[in-house]
Design a protein around this motif. Structure first.
Motif, mmCIF file in Angstrom:
data_model
loop_
_atom_site.group_PDB
_atom_site.id
_atom_site.type_symbol
_atom_site.label_atom_id
_atom_site.label_comp_id
_atom_site.label_asym_id
_atom_site.label_seq_id
_atom_site.Cartn_x
_atom_site.Cartn_y
_atom_site.Cartn_z
ATOM 1 N N ASN A 1 -12.226 14.708 -11.281
ATOM 2 C CA ASN A 1 -10.962 14.100 -11.730
ATOM 3 C C ASN A 1 -9.803 14.966 -11.282
ATOM 4 O O ASN A 1 -9.938 16.192 -11.152
ATOM 5 C CB ASN A 1 -10.912 14.049 -13.266
ATOM 6 C CG ASN A 1 -11.704 12.890 -13.832
ATOM 7 O OD1 ASN A 1 -12.290 12.105 -13.075
ATOM 8 N ND2 ASN A 1 -11.729 12.794 -15.148
ATOM 9 N N ALA A 2 -8.651 14.328 -11.113
ATOM 10 C CA ALA A 2 -7.440 15.114 -10.922
ATOM 11 C C ALA A 2 -7.260 15.968 -12.172
ATOM 12 O O ALA A 2 -7.486 15.484 -13.294
ATOM 13 C CB ALA A 2 -6.246 14.196 -10.731
ATOM 14 N N GLY A 3 -6.901 17.233 -11.992
ATOM 15 C CA GLY A 3 -6.775 18.143 -13.136
ATOM 16 C C GLY A 3 -7.995 19.027 -13.333
ATOM 17 O O GLY A 3 -7.937 20.035 -14.037
ATOM 18 N N ASP A 4 -9.111 18.674 -12.706
ATOM 19 C CA ASP A 4 -10.307 19.529 -12.806
ATOM 20 C C ASP A 4 -10.070 20.856 -12.083
ATOM 21 O O ASP A 4 -9.364 20.903 -11.066
ATOM 22 C CB ASP A 4 -11.522 18.869 -12.140
ATOM 23 C CG ASP A 4 -12.112 17.732 -12.970
ATOM 24 O OD1 ASP A 4 -11.602 17.485 -14.082
ATOM 25 O OD2 ASP A 4 -13.066 17.090 -12.488
ATOM 26 N N THR B 1 -5.764 18.009 -7.693
ATOM 27 C CA THR B 1 -4.599 17.275 -8.196
ATOM 28 C C THR B 1 -4.606 15.887 -7.563
ATOM 29 O O THR B 1 -5.361 15.623 -6.620
ATOM 30 C CB THR B 1 -3.289 17.992 -7.815
ATOM 31 O OG1 THR B 1 -3.236 18.092 -6.385
ATOM 32 C CG2 THR B 1 -3.219 19.376 -8.432
ATOM 33 N N ASP B 2 -3.742 15.039 -8.083
ATOM 34 C CA ASP B 2 -3.560 13.739 -7.439
ATOM 35 C C ASP B 2 -2.884 13.953 -6.100
ATOM 36 O O ASP B 2 -1.827 14.587 -6.034
ATOM 37 C CB ASP B 2 -2.638 12.860 -8.317
ATOM 38 C CG ASP B 2 -3.473 11.987 -9.233
ATOM 39 O OD1 ASP B 2 -4.537 11.535 -8.796
ATOM 40 O OD2 ASP B 2 -3.036 11.784 -10.386
ATOM 41 N N GLY B 3 -3.490 13.461 -5.021
ATOM 42 C CA GLY B 3 -2.880 13.617 -3.708
ATOM 43 C C GLY B 3 -1.914 12.472 -3.450
ATOM 44 O O GLY B 3 -1.976 11.422 -4.098
ATOM 45 N N LEU B 4 -0.991 12.723 -2.538
ATOM 46 C CA LEU B 4 -0.074 11.629 -2.170
ATOM 47 C C LEU B 4 -0.840 10.653 -1.304
ATOM 48 O O LEU B 4 -1.535 11.047 -0.381
ATOM 49 C CB LEU B 4 1.116 12.195 -1.384
ATOM 50 C CG LEU B 4 2.015 13.152 -2.154
ATOM 51 C CD1 LEU B 4 3.043 13.763 -1.222
ATOM 52 C CD2 LEU B 4 2.710 12.415 -3.296
#
Lengths: 252, 279
Positions: free
Chosen positions: A177-180, A246-249
């Protein structure tokens, strides 16, 4: 898709030089680029007891960059044999290399598009996954008693290899997950982490906080020296890789 | 906690062998038909080889240990190395590695990984030759061991305690060595007392006694003297003994063998020298 950021530090055991550090790692140079679909990391700890175990560990992580684990092993064995046979060796090395070199191996491949990780791990170089400040995965060792002086190892001579089909060395399709935060650590640090986890101390926070510093490596060295002095961690070559997802663009 | 010091190049430990080279050591072990002096020399050479190989890295041999081999017999008490190390009383392991008196080649069968065996050549270095002549100046030999250990402990006060392994088949001909043995046993680093093995061997190896915690079965005063001179095995060595022998030794078991054959000599060396905490 996910994006990754990573930090690495490696420190030889007290009393050894940088050149004698037998921990080797590989971190994909492009890992932090946007839009990369998958990245690889590898970490290997050459066994103190064998000779040429540093180059064995190094060949393992280098070959993992472009190859599967099985192919990595095959190529690293060929590289190691070539390297050790190119020179006339003194009697003790002539005899010793008959037993080969030994090293742990941890290889991690992150599929940033599918949000999945495949982990291959032989020995006590360990993978940790932290989510929402909880440890959700420790592999292959998941409790402090799993660290002893006889870890499973990869051998550069096939006759010395522990049969891999007798151990669980792969963990596939782990959800990311994003944030891991993922932590890869050689045994001394991995042991330190797991001991403190049992006391509900969330010990990874200490390590993750260091990523806020402009000089992560120095922060880690300072912390490790102090922790060794306090005898809270084994004096051993020690390597840490922290990977934050993180969430990538999304690319248009 | 005693016997917990790390062994490193900065904090090495040491092994001292005290070896009876008197005339009676030329008797042959009945079980293998080899003179005791030759079997003991082979055993010590093989031990040195294995220790060197264990401490060898690609860039050389690390000085985790210093080694002394003292012989006593016709020539009195003297260092027993030959070749480049002749007259050297105590040598770091790298110096031993690089100065064998000669290197023999021997063939060895190893697994081919497919269930078969292939023949390979290994190098077999020799530092120490069999000698068997003259009397048994055991007291003087222990006096020399005390000097070596005293000097070592002065220079390495916090080291993992040295191990002294005495191998003999006979009685002292220069007086009672008990006081020297007691003094040796009492020497200590900050990590614990040195450990003295008294390993008595005999050609016939009848009624062997090993690692006993009781003097009750000992046949005579001479056996009692060796028993009393030997250290009590520390806990970690009893654990090693469990691995080597496959059975548990009682608390209080001594580093002591009486009437041992060559296998018991090898076992004692293995228990006494299996490394611990190499860094």
């Amino acid at each position: 898709m996910l994006q990754c950021h990573y930090w690495v530090a490696t420190v030889p055991k007290k009393g050894s030089t940088e050149e004698e550090n037998e921990d080797f790692y590989f971190a994909d140079h492009s890992a932090e680029s946007e839009g990369i679909p998958s990245v690889k990391f590898a970490l290997s700890d050459g066994a103190t007891e064998s000779a040429f175990s540093g180059i064995w560990a190094e060949y393992l992580v280098i070959n993992f960059e472009k190859h599967s684990f099985d192919k990595t092993l095959e190529l690293a064995i060929a590289d190691w044999n070539r390297e050790t046979q190119k020179q006339e060796l003194p009697w003790y090395l002539h005899n010793k290399i008959l037993d080969g070199a030994h090293a742990t191996f941890l290889g991690v491949e992150l599929n940033l598009v599918e949000h999945q990780a495949n982990v291959v791990a032989v020995g006590d170089t360990n993978f940790f996954q932290i989510r929402d400040n909880f440890l959700i995965k420790a592999f292959p060792v998941d409790e402090p008693s799993g660290f002893n002086n006889q870890p499973n190892l990869l051998a550069s001579v096939t006759t010395q290899q522990t049969p891999l089909d007798e151990i669980k060395y792969e963990s596939k399709n782990l959800a990311l997950n994003a944030g891991d935060t993922l932590i890869l650590a050689t045994d001394a640090l991995a042991h330190w982490l797991l001991i403190r986890c049992t006391k509900d101390n969330k010990p990874w926070s200490t390590l993750i906080e260091m990523t806020q510093s402009d000089d992560f490596e120095q922060q880690f060295v300072n912390w490790l020296m102090q922790t060794r002095q306090d005898k809270a961690i084994k004096n051993d070559d020690t390597t840490l890789i922290i990977i934050k997802l993180t969430d990538g663009l999304s690319k248009g | 906690m005693p016997y917990s010091a790390e062994i490193s190049r900065e904090a090495p430990s040491c092994f001292v062998f005290v070896i009876d080279q008197s005339g009676s050591m030329s008797d042959k072990f009945v079980s293998i038909g080899t003179p005791m002096s030759q079997a003991v020399a082979d055993t010590v050479n093989r031990f040195l080889q294995q220790l060197v190989i264990m401490c060898a890295k690609a860039d050389g041999v690390r000085d985790y240990y210093y080694i002394s081999v003292i012989g006593y017999g016709a020539g009195g008490v003297r260092p027993a190395f030959t070749g480049g190390l002749a007259n050297v009383e105590l040598a770091p392991l790298s110096q031993i590695a690089n100065n064998p008196a000669r290197i023999e080649e021997r063939t060895k069968k190893v697994s081919d990984g497919a269930g078969g065996l292939v023949q390979t050549t290994i190098k077999f270095p020799i530092w120490f030759d069999a000698t068997a002549a003259g009397g048994t100046p055991m007291r003087e030999a222990f006096s020399k061991a005390n000097q070596i250990i005293e000097r070592w402990l002065t220079e390495h006060p916090n080291c993992f305690p040295p191990v002294v392994i005495h191998i003999t088949d006979g009685e002292s001909t220069d007086g009672d060595p008990s006081a020297e043995m007691q003094h040796l046993q009492s020497q200590a680093s900050s990590d614990g007392n040195i450990i003295l093995f008294n390993v008595h061997t005999s050609a016939r190896s009848t009624n062997p006694i090993s690692f006993t915690a009781s003097a009750a079965q000992l046949p005579d005063q001479y056996a009692l003297m060796l028993y009393n001179g030997a250290s009590v095995l520390p806990d970690f060595m009893r654990k090693t003994a469990m691995e080597v022998l496959g059975y548990e030794l009682n608390e209080g078991a001594k580093a002591f063998v009486l009437n041992g054959d060559i296998d018991l000599v090898v076992t004692a060396i293995e228990i006494g020298t299996r490394p611990k905490l190499l860094r």
